[in-house]
Design a protein around this motif. Structure first.
Motif, PDB file in Angstrom:
ATOM      1  N   GLU B 139      24.891 -40.635  28.641  1.00 28.81           N
ATOM      2  CA  GLU B 139      25.644 -40.088  29.774  1.00 28.81           C
ATOM      3  C   GLU B 139      26.605 -38.992  29.304  1.00 28.81           C
ATOM      4  O   GLU B 139      26.669 -37.911  29.878  1.00 28.81           O
ATOM      5  CB  GLU B 139      26.419 -41.218  30.453  1.00 28.81           C
ATOM      6  CG  GLU B 139      27.098 -40.791  31.744  1.00 28.81           C
ATOM      7  CD  GLU B 139      27.906 -41.923  32.384  1.00 28.81           C
ATOM      8  OE1 GLU B 139      28.120 -42.970  31.739  1.00 28.81           O
ATOM      9  OE2 GLU B 139      28.334 -41.739  33.524  1.00 28.81           O
ATOM     10  N   ASN B 140      27.339 -39.284  28.207  1.00 28.44           N
ATOM     11  CA  ASN B 140      28.317 -38.305  27.713  1.00 28.44           C
ATOM     12  C   ASN B 140      27.636 -37.058  27.152  1.00 28.44           C
ATOM     13  O   ASN B 140      28.090 -35.948  27.356  1.00 28.44           O
ATOM     14  CB  ASN B 140      29.193 -38.930  26.627  1.00 28.44           C
ATOM     15  CG  ASN B 140      30.079 -40.002  27.226  1.00 28.44           C
ATOM     16  OD1 ASN B 140      30.386 -39.951  28.423  1.00 28.44           O
ATOM     17  ND2 ASN B 140      30.451 -40.993  26.441  1.00 28.44           N
ATOM     18  N   ARG B 141      26.525 -37.260  26.458  1.00 24.42           N
ATOM     19  CA  ARG B 141      25.861 -36.133  25.800  1.00 24.42           C
ATOM     20  C   ARG B 141      25.311 -35.139  26.839  1.00 24.42           C
ATOM     21  O   ARG B 141      25.365 -33.936  26.642  1.00 24.42           O
ATOM     22  CB  ARG B 141      24.730 -36.667  24.912  1.00 24.42           C
ATOM     23  CG  ARG B 141      23.916 -35.602  24.201  1.00 24.42           C
ATOM     24  CD  ARG B 141      24.546 -35.109  22.899  1.00 24.42           C
ATOM     25  NE  ARG B 141      24.392 -36.054  21.823  1.00 24.42           N
ATOM     26  CZ  ARG B 141      23.448 -35.979  20.882  1.00 24.42           C
ATOM     27  NH1 ARG B 141      22.577 -35.000  20.906  1.00 24.42           N
ATOM     28  NH2 ARG B 141      23.389 -36.870  19.923  1.00 24.42           N
ATOM     29  N   PHE B 142      24.780 -35.694  27.941  1.00 28.16           N
ATOM     30  CA  PHE B 142      24.115 -34.797  28.899  1.00 28.16           C
ATOM     31  C   PHE B 142      24.846 -34.726  30.244  1.00 28.16           C
ATOM     32  O   PHE B 142      24.225 -34.489  31.283  1.00 28.16           O
ATOM     33  CB  PHE B 142      22.657 -35.220  29.076  1.00 28.16           C
ATOM     34  CG  PHE B 142      21.884 -35.127  27.803  1.00 28.16           C
ATOM     35  CD1 PHE B 142      21.529 -33.885  27.290  1.00 28.16           C
ATOM     36  CD2 PHE B 142      21.555 -36.266  27.092  1.00 28.16           C
ATOM     37  CE1 PHE B 142      20.838 -33.784  26.090  1.00 28.16           C
ATOM     38  CE2 PHE B 142      20.863 -36.171  25.885  1.00 28.16           C
ATOM     39  CZ  PHE B 142      20.506 -34.934  25.384  1.00 28.16           C
ATOM     40  N   LYS B 143      26.150 -34.963  30.180  1.00 27.09           N
ATOM     41  CA  LYS B 143      26.981 -34.986  31.385  1.00 27.09           C
ATOM     42  C   LYS B 143      26.723 -33.776  32.316  1.00 27.09           C
ATOM     43  O   LYS B 143      26.571 -33.927  33.513  1.00 27.09           O
ATOM     44  CB  LYS B 143      28.446 -34.996  30.968  1.00 27.09           C
ATOM     45  CG  LYS B 143      29.352 -35.720  31.941  1.00 27.09           C
ATOM     46  CD  LYS B 143      30.751 -35.798  31.397  1.00 27.09           C
ATOM     47  CE  LYS B 143      31.096 -37.226  30.996  1.00 27.09           C
ATOM     48  NZ  LYS B 143      32.360 -37.343  30.327  1.00 27.09           N
ATOM     49  N   ASN B 144      26.676 -32.610  31.710  1.00 29.13           N
ATOM     50  CA  ASN B 144      26.578 -31.395  32.542  1.00 29.13           C
ATOM     51  C   ASN B 144      25.159 -31.048  32.989  1.00 29.13           C
ATOM     52  O   ASN B 144      24.967 -30.143  33.781  1.00 29.13           O
ATOM     53  CB  ASN B 144      27.176 -30.207  31.787  1.00 29.13           C
ATOM     54  CG  ASN B 144      28.613 -30.447  31.441  1.00 29.13           C
ATOM     55  OD1 ASN B 144      29.321 -31.120  32.195  1.00 29.13           O
ATOM     56  ND2 ASN B 144      29.041 -29.963  30.294  1.00 29.13           N
ATOM     57  N   HIS B 145      24.201 -31.725  32.446  1.00 29.98           N
ATOM     58  CA  HIS B 145      22.815 -31.382  32.785  1.00 29.98           C
ATOM     59  C   HIS B 145      22.073 -32.565  33.379  1.00 29.98           C
ATOM     60  O   HIS B 145      20.875 -32.502  33.564  1.00 29.98           O
ATOM     61  CB  HIS B 145      22.072 -30.917  31.535  1.00 29.98           C
ATOM     62  CG  HIS B 145      22.742 -29.783  30.859  1.00 29.98           C
ATOM     63  ND1 HIS B 145      22.677 -28.511  31.338  1.00 29.98           N
ATOM     64  CD2 HIS B 145      23.520 -29.744  29.759  1.00 29.98           C
ATOM     65  CE1 HIS B 145      23.376 -27.716  30.550  1.00 29.98           C
ATOM     66  NE2 HIS B 145      23.902 -28.438  29.584  1.00 29.98           N
ATOM     67  N   SER B 146      22.815 -33.652  33.637  1.00 33.80           N
ATOM     68  CA  SER B 146      22.108 -34.892  33.927  1.00 33.80           C
ATOM     69  C   SER B 146      21.501 -34.945  35.317  1.00 33.80           C
ATOM     70  O   SER B 146      22.124 -34.575  36.306  1.00 33.80           O
ATOM     71  CB  SER B 146      23.031 -36.075  33.736  1.00 33.80           C
ATOM     72  OG  SER B 146      22.262 -37.236  33.657  1.00 33.80           O
ATOM     73  N   PHE B 147      20.288 -35.413  35.346  1.00 34.44           N
ATOM     74  CA  PHE B 147      19.594 -35.695  36.591  1.00 34.44           C
ATOM     75  C   PHE B 147      20.153 -37.017  37.136  1.00 34.44           C
ATOM     76  O   PHE B 147      20.193 -37.247  38.332  1.00 34.44           O
ATOM     77  CB  PHE B 147      18.101 -35.815  36.258  1.00 34.44           C
ATOM     78  CG  PHE B 147      17.291 -36.580  37.241  1.00 34.44           C
ATOM     79  CD1 PHE B 147      16.835 -35.970  38.391  1.00 34.44           C
ATOM     80  CD2 PHE B 147      16.962 -37.904  37.012  1.00 34.44           C
ATOM     81  CE1 PHE B 147      16.071 -36.670  39.300  1.00 34.44           C
ATOM     82  CE2 PHE B 147      16.193 -38.602  37.912  1.00 34.44           C
ATOM     83  CZ  PHE B 147      15.747 -37.984  39.058  1.00 34.44           C
ATOM     84  N   PHE B 148      20.598 -37.869  36.212  1.00 30.89           N
ATOM     85  CA  PHE B 148      21.098 -39.184  36.610  1.00 30.89           C
ATOM     86  C   PHE B 148      22.571 -39.084  37.042  1.00 30.89           C
ATOM     87  O   PHE B 148      23.329 -38.278  36.517  1.00 30.89           O
ATOM     88  CB  PHE B 148      20.974 -40.156  35.435  1.00 30.89           C
ATOM     89  CG  PHE B 148      19.552 -40.393  35.025  1.00 30.89           C
ATOM     90  CD1 PHE B 148      18.723 -41.198  35.780  1.00 30.89           C
ATOM     91  CD2 PHE B 148      19.031 -39.785  33.892  1.00 30.89           C
ATOM     92  CE1 PHE B 148      17.404 -41.415  35.413  1.00 30.89           C
ATOM     93  CE2 PHE B 148      17.712 -39.994  33.515  1.00 30.89           C
ATOM     94  CZ  PHE B 148      16.896 -40.806  34.284  1.00 30.89           C
ATOM     95  N   THR B 149      22.929 -39.926  37.991  1.00 30.60           N
ATOM     96  CA  THR B 149      24.313 -39.918  38.478  1.00 30.60           C
ATOM     97  C   THR B 149      25.061 -41.104  37.865  1.00 30.60           C
ATOM     98  O   THR B 149      24.461 -41.949  37.198  1.00 30.60           O
ATOM     99  CB  THR B 149      24.351 -40.054  40.007  1.00 30.60           C
ATOM    100  OG1 THR B 149      23.819 -41.349  40.346  1.00 30.60           O
ATOM    101  CG2 THR B 149      23.526 -38.975  40.684  1.00 30.60           C
ATOM    102  N   GLU B 150      26.340 -41.175  38.150  1.00 24.85           N
ATOM    103  CA  GLU B 150      27.147 -42.286  37.621  1.00 24.85           C
ATOM    104  C   GLU B 150      26.598 -43.629  38.093  1.00 24.85           C
ATOM    105  O   GLU B 150      26.695 -44.624  37.390  1.00 24.85           O
ATOM    106  CB  GLU B 150      28.585 -42.128  38.085  1.00 24.85           C
ATOM    107  CG  GLU B 150      29.311 -41.033  37.347  1.00 24.85           C
ATOM    108  CD  GLU B 150      30.801 -41.268  37.281  1.00 24.85           C
ATOM    109  OE1 GLU B 150      31.282 -42.232  37.882  1.00 24.85           O
ATOM    110  OE2 GLU B 150      31.470 -40.462  36.617  1.00 24.85           O
ATOM    111  N   LEU B 151      26.038 -43.636  39.302  1.00 27.69           N
ATOM    112  CA  LEU B 151      25.507 -44.898  39.837  1.00 27.69           C
ATOM    113  C   LEU B 151      24.383 -45.439  38.961  1.00 27.69           C
ATOM    114  O   LEU B 151      24.239 -46.639  38.797  1.00 27.69           O
ATOM    115  CB  LEU B 151      24.989 -44.684  41.267  1.00 27.69           C
ATOM    116  CG  LEU B 151      26.028 -44.429  42.346  1.00 27.69           C
ATOM    117  CD1 LEU B 151      25.357 -44.029  43.652  1.00 27.69           C
ATOM    118  CD2 LEU B 151      26.896 -45.652  42.563  1.00 27.69           C
TER     119      LEU B 151
END
Lengths: 482, 315
Positions: B139-151
């Motif tokens: 999550e931290n590594r790809f925070k700005n590019h993530s397809f996945f959300t916090e949920l």
């Protein structure tokens, strides 16, 4: 905001929690504010359209009540023009213009009227019809004009039924906003159970079947014979689970807060004819048309005897088709149902005689089968992208029936064998539930009688089935477009 | 109301506990399933099953072009292909980091490079492969590019709602003793398919005036870090630009400038750089199944050339 989203879950828990915490006098404000937020989650600007009709109808109601006969009629007509006008601009303008262009072209001319680039506001037909039922009922003297603007606005905007019904009548809903609802354990849990069942039907059955019907109807020319039959049947079950699922969530979420919304579905696939089907399917719309269109025409044409009924049916179903959408395919869909109803009116005696001669164990299932087949057939026009596609399906559905066509169509069903197994199992569960409801009574009451571990196992299994077996891609409710 | 709230709390706690347990079951099964074609390699990485001296890494062009078997036969050193479908360097580096955490250090890394190498990470591409491995670090590594959300990271079971059938697949594969095959040998698979012009045709249709590939400075910096990491750990890094069909190469406006970056990096850091983007193979469709990927026939020839060139480097 879609019911089948995590946002709605948070929204529902917050609004319901606050509703019971707040004193009664503030509750309408909470409900109105949350309904505005709910609606604005789609396209915020369209709340202005809703606001416009609310203001018009609010004042129309008061003026109708305060005026003498002639003026009452005038105010009613003005209010209806405003409501129908909004519908005409946003829903039917481009359709009418498109047909005008076609006509002009056929006559060698060109249509000078420009097309509008507008999006159809979500649930426009639903809240417009609900607003119209208010002014008509005030005019008829069945309902007192609502003096509290906020309460009236809430009547039109109450979030559980704002975007896809049930289309309420003022006599049933308005007074409920004045009643203080205390927390009632049974009512709250009953509402939650109904919502859970609605989510199950929508997410697990309808949306998984959509993966199949969307592929078939997306490019009908790739399919024929059994593939088209499968696509047609998939949509038949999909639309029922989608719309009745929505209604269950709407009715359930209102019930949790203490509101009773009208029943919208009564197991329509148990209908023995089309007339009965419309008594069980989208009841809030069919009774609306019955109260405000069909019955007045029949009364007006009472000297025509059964031909008055025929005319009323034809007009009602033509408009009912148009209500669904501004396209010829919806008009044909409406007409197909109208013609079936006319047939049933004209052959009532003959059919009654048959029912006496043919044993009921044969007559009833056969009647149900024919009704489902006819309704499924009519939904070809409802679901197909246009009349051309629908006619292709009609022409090719019985052509070259090969079992290989089944494997072709099942191969394109996303999600593989798991989806098929999920849908089959869920359909079986739904069938059992409907059978119980049809023959014995409330399934919710039956579950409530079980011991706690059994009840919890049922709820937990349903919740996990929704999360794990549901389809969550492209899952807008079918009736939101209307 | 008290009774309801109490029951609701108990019910919620039960649901949460069961949801986490179920998620563990599903994730465990999913890792051993072939729901995503990348699961087997991830499984081998996290289970410390890869004992390789030669690691090949890159995008799909890595796992389709570089045969570990060809390298093993020539150099008698265990090799493994970590190529990850459709991903640029940031995700390749993530896979490499996980590899290094759970497996022995390699002696050589053959890094497959191409024009898309310095692009942003594309988490949405074949995102299924990440589902059972989502954690805070990812999550931290790809925070700005993530397809996945916090949920997806914080709400149990929610991550399966992105894809149909993943949960069922996970449950059904829970009792598997080993991961299901994905048809690859140590991360490599060659395809015996004939040329299909669709890819290049649609590319030309979309970009009639050619296409400028984007260059992400963060990715460039990450690659520089990676070079230093290899030096520090005494791993010999070899950059290889494997064949791409000429019909596609000609469409990339800034192809030369990207290739120059690889050349400069190799000079400045004293890294071997083998460029096969202009060998005769690249202009013959008989050796490709699409403009980006060679077929089995092309791969066989390419690997012979590569192995022969690597003889001077790999000892």
């Amino acid at each position: 905001m879609l019911f089948n989203s995590v946002q709605f879950l948070f929204f529902f828990v917050t609004v319901t929690g606050l509703y019971f915490v707040l004193p009664h006098k503030f509750r309408w404000m909470l409900l109105l504010a949350s309904s505005c937020y709910f609606y604005m989650a789609f396209v915020p600007i369209y709340i202005l359209i809703l606001g416009f009709t609310i203001v018009i109808d609010y004042f129309a109601g008061i003026m109708i009540e305060n005026s003498t006969e002639k003026k009452r009629r005038l105010y009613l007509i003005l209010s209806l023009i405003a409501n129908i006008g909004v519908l005409a601009i946003f829903k039917y303008y481009n359709f009418i213009n498109e047909n005008l262009s076609f006509l002009c072209k056929a006559l060698g001319g060109e249509n000078p009227i420009p097309f509008l680039k507008i999006l159809l506001p979500i649930g426009l037909s639903f809240h417009t019809f609900q607003a119209m039922s208010y002014t008509i009922e005030v005019y008829r003297g069945n309902q007192k004009a609502e003096r509290h603007f906020g309460i009236y606005a809430l009547y039109v905007m109450f979030y559980p039924q704002l975007v896809a019904g049930p289309i309420e009548r003022p006599q049933n809903l308005l007074h409920q906003f004045y009643e203080q609802h205390y927390f009632d354990y049974k009512r709250v849990t009953d509402g939650l159970k109904l919502m859970l069942w609605g989510f199950f039907k929508k997410v697990v059955i309808a949306d998984n079947l959509a993966l199949l019907s969307n592929v078939v109807y997306g490019d009908v020319y790739h399919y024929k014979g059994l593939s088209l039959v499968v696509g047609m049947l998939a949509f038949t079950v999909q639309i029922f689970c989608d719309f009745s699922g929505y209604s269950d969530i709407a009715i359930g979420s209102a019930q949790v807060m203490g509101f009773d919304l009208m029943t919208n579905f009564k197991r329509p696939f148990y209908s023995k004819n089309i007339t009965e089907f419309w008594r069980r399917w989208h009841i809030s719309l069919s009774t609306w048309f019955n109260d405000y269109l069909y019955t007045p025409i029949v009364v007006n044409r009472r000297y025509w005897n059964k031909w008055g009924v025929v005319l009323a049916l034809l007009i009602t179903f033509l408009i009912s088709g148009l209500w669904h959408g501004a396209a010829w395919k919806f008009i044909i869909y409406g007409l197909l149902h109208g013609l079936a109803m006319i047939f049933e009116v004209l052959t009532k005696k003959t059919r009654k005689n048959w029912s006496k001669k043919i044993p009921s164990y044969l007559y009833n299932p056969l009647s149900i089968f024919i009704t489902i087949a006819y309704v499924s057939f009519s939904w070809i026009f409802f679901r197909a992208n246009n009349v051309h596609d629908a006619l292709y399906v009609v022409k090719n559905i019985f052509k070259g029936l090969h079992l290989s066509q089944l494997s072709n169509v099942f191969a394109v069903w996303e999600g593989g064998n798991y989806t098929k197994l999920t849908v089959l199992t869920s359909l079986l569960i739904m069938k059992l539930v409907h059978h119980y409801q049809e023959n014995y009574g409330s399934m919710r009451a039956k579950i409530s009688m079980q011991i706690l571990p059994v009840r919890w196992i049922i709820y937990i299994a349903a919740i996990f089935a929704i999360i794990l077996l549901g389809a969550f891609q492209n899952t807008q409710f079918i009736y939101f477009q209307f | 109301m008290k009774k309801f709230v109490l029951k609701l709390i108990l019910f919620t706690i039960t649901i949460i506990i069961l949801a986490y347990a179920l998620q563990w079951f599903i994730d465990t099964g999913l890792k051993k399933s072939n729901y995503s074609p990348e699961y087997k390699e991830w499984y081998e990485i996290y289970k410390s099953n890869i004992k390789a001296d030669i690691i090949i890494q890159g995008s799909s062009r890595s796992w389709v072009h570089f045969s570990p078997k060809a390298l093993e036969d020539e150099f008698h050193l265990p090799a493994y292909n970590l190529g990850i479908n459709g991903q640029q360097f940031p995700l390749q580096k993530w896979r490499f980091d996980m590899y290094m955490r759970y497996n022995k250090k390699p002696r050589y890394i053959i890094q497959s490079v191409d024009v898309n190498f310095f692009n942003n990470p594309n988490i949405s591409y074949d995102f299924n492969q990440f589902i059972p491995y989502l954690n805070n670090e990812f999550e931290n590594r790809f925070k700005n590019h993530s397809f996945f959300t916090e949920l997806d990271f914080n709400l149990p079971l929610y991550k399966y709602t992105h894809t149909d059938g993943a949960a069922a697949s996970g449950l059904l594969n829970f009792f598997n003793k080993s991961p299901r095959s994905n048809g690859k040998y140590k991360g490599f698979k060659a395809y015996a398919k004939n040329w299909n012009a669709n890819l290049v045709d649609s590319f030309k249709l979309k970009n009639p005036k050619g296409f400028r590939v984007s260059f992400d400075n963060t990715t460039y910096a990450l690659f520089n870090q990676f070079i230093q990491q290899c030096k520090k750990q005494n791993i010999e890094l070899i950059l290889v630009y494997s064949p791409v069909h000429a019909s596609l190469q000609n469409q990339i406006i800034n192809r030369d400038s990207i290739k120059n970056i690889f050349l400069e990096l190799s000079k400045n850091n004293n890294i071997k750089y083998l460029d096969y983007s202009e060998i005769p193979l690249c202009s013959d469709t008989a050796y490709f199944y699409n403009a980006n990927h060679m077929n089995a026939k092309g791969v066989e020839i390419f690997n012979k050339i590569l192995v022969s060139d690597l003889k001077k480097i790999i000892k």
